[in-house]
Design a protein around this motif. Sequence first.
Motif, mmCIF file in Angstrom:
data_model
loop_
_atom_site.group_PDB
_atom_site.id
_atom_site.type_symbol
_atom_site.label_atom_id
_atom_site.label_comp_id
_atom_site.label_asym_id
_atom_site.label_seq_id
_atom_site.Cartn_x
_atom_site.Cartn_y
_atom_site.Cartn_z
ATOM 1 N N ILE A 37 0.843 -1.197 0.000
ATOM 2 C CA ILE A 37 0.000 0.000 0.000
ATOM 3 C C ILE A 37 0.878 1.247 0.000
ATOM 4 N N GLY A 38 0.665 2.122 -0.957
ATOM 5 C CA GLY A 38 1.424 3.361 -1.044
ATOM 6 C C GLY A 38 0.834 4.436 -0.152
ATOM 7 N N ILE A 39 1.685 5.053 0.665
ATOM 8 C CA ILE A 39 1.289 6.172 1.520
ATOM 9 C C ILE A 39 2.282 7.312 1.309
ATOM 10 N N PHE A 40 1.977 8.483 1.921
ATOM 11 C CA PHE A 40 2.819 9.657 1.745
ATOM 12 C C PHE A 40 3.403 10.122 3.067
ATOM 13 N N LEU A 41 4.519 10.789 2.988
ATOM 14 C CA LEU A 41 5.183 11.332 4.162
ATOM 15 C C LEU A 41 4.263 12.316 4.879
ATOM 16 N N GLY A 42 4.042 12.100 6.169
ATOM 17 C CA GLY A 42 3.217 12.992 6.964
ATOM 18 C C GLY A 42 1.723 12.770 6.814
ATOM 19 N N GLN A 43 1.324 11.744 6.086
ATOM 20 C CA GLN A 43 -0.096 11.498 5.836
ATOM 21 C C GLN A 43 -0.788 10.942 7.084
ATOM 22 N N TYR A 44 -2.017 11.407 7.336
ATOM 23 C CA TYR A 44 -2.813 10.863 8.441
ATOM 24 C C TYR A 44 -3.197 9.427 8.116
ATOM 25 N N LEU A 45 -2.962 8.520 9.062
ATOM 26 C CA LEU A 45 -3.323 7.119 8.889
ATOM 27 C C LEU A 45 -4.538 6.809 9.753
ATOM 28 N N SER A 46 -5.585 6.308 9.133
ATOM 29 C CA SER A 46 -6.804 5.952 9.849
ATOM 30 C C SER A 46 -6.558 4.681 10.670
ATOM 31 N N PRO A 47 -7.475 4.319 11.582
ATOM 32 C CA PRO A 47 -7.237 3.174 12.478
ATOM 33 C C PRO A 47 -6.843 1.881 11.769
ATOM 34 N N SER A 48 -7.502 1.553 10.663
ATOM 35 C CA SER A 48 -7.176 0.308 9.954
ATOM 36 C C SER A 48 -5.747 0.305 9.437
ATOM 37 N N MET A 49 -5.239 1.497 9.119
ATOM 38 C CA MET A 49 -3.899 1.610 8.547
ATOM 39 C C MET A 49 -2.807 1.647 9.613
ATOM 40 N N ARG A 50 -3.201 1.681 10.884
ATOM 41 C CA ARG A 50 -2.207 1.731 11.959
ATOM 42 C C ARG A 50 -1.958 0.364 12.589
ATOM 43 N N GLN A 51 -2.580 -0.676 12.066
ATOM 44 C CA GLN A 51 -2.377 -2.012 12.627
ATOM 45 C C GLN A 51 -0.980 -2.528 12.281
ATOM 46 N N ALA A 52 -0.486 -3.400 13.113
ATOM 47 C CA ALA A 52 0.859 -3.940 12.924
ATOM 48 C C ALA A 52 0.899 -4.885 11.730
#
Length: 258
Positions: free
Chosen positions: A144-159
């Motif tokens: 999954i591509g993300i960006f520097l400083g981007q807000y991560l929602s709860p699903s995206m913060r899982q280990a």
Amino acid sequence: MLSFRTFWMPLLRLLIAGLSLLLSLSISTQAQALRVGYFDLPPHATQDAAGKASGAAVDMFRLVAQRMGAPTVNFQQLPMPRLLKMLDAGELDAILLLVKNPEREAKYFFPAQSLYQARAGLAVAASSKVTVLPSADALQGMRIGIFLGQYLSPSMRQAGLNLELVGGGQDMFVRNFKKLMLGRLDAVYAPDTFVLRYEAKVSGVAAAIRIVELPEPATPGYTVFNKKDAANLGARYEKALEAVIKERGDYVSAFLRF
């Protein structure tokens, strides 16, 4: 003995003058320009080619400000940390599309009604087998591509997620969409599916991707004021927002078009 006219008329004139001054100050306060900050988040808020504030949230706030008795709005586009410092220092009257958290809720006035409910999601290739995400566990194994400083929602913060970081910049979505089309990513993330749709359209890949919402509640975004202004600006904003929505429709249906 002093007559009624001699004694009371000067006092009456002073009283009338004082009331007139208070009224003029009140009108002046309501009519003064509002200083409103926002961070770059098209199609909600951004700058056009001439450097002028534009976007759905900007357009709606201009109408709300008119209802508040403040026809002039001075917008400033800045990074979020700078916006928060300026609001704390009284250098801004409001910030658009701020997400609530306990620290911010303790410091700022959040209106009862949010401006917008953002739903986090992924852009996947149109040929992808991913059509729905039944749970956050479905993200495991995806690149999954993300960006520097981007807000991560709860699903995206899982280990355990395989997140590939791309630096910031105006072409950050273009770069990640290119990786997606080349098969080097399985998905591109954004905390707002409207942002994904907008960026896909301007990048020319709208027909080649599919937007899939993450299985989690929407995140409300608010127009936020300093708490010391809650009784004045905050209260006026709430009434004006209600009137604009009643007259024009809600934010998504009436303003968020691109």
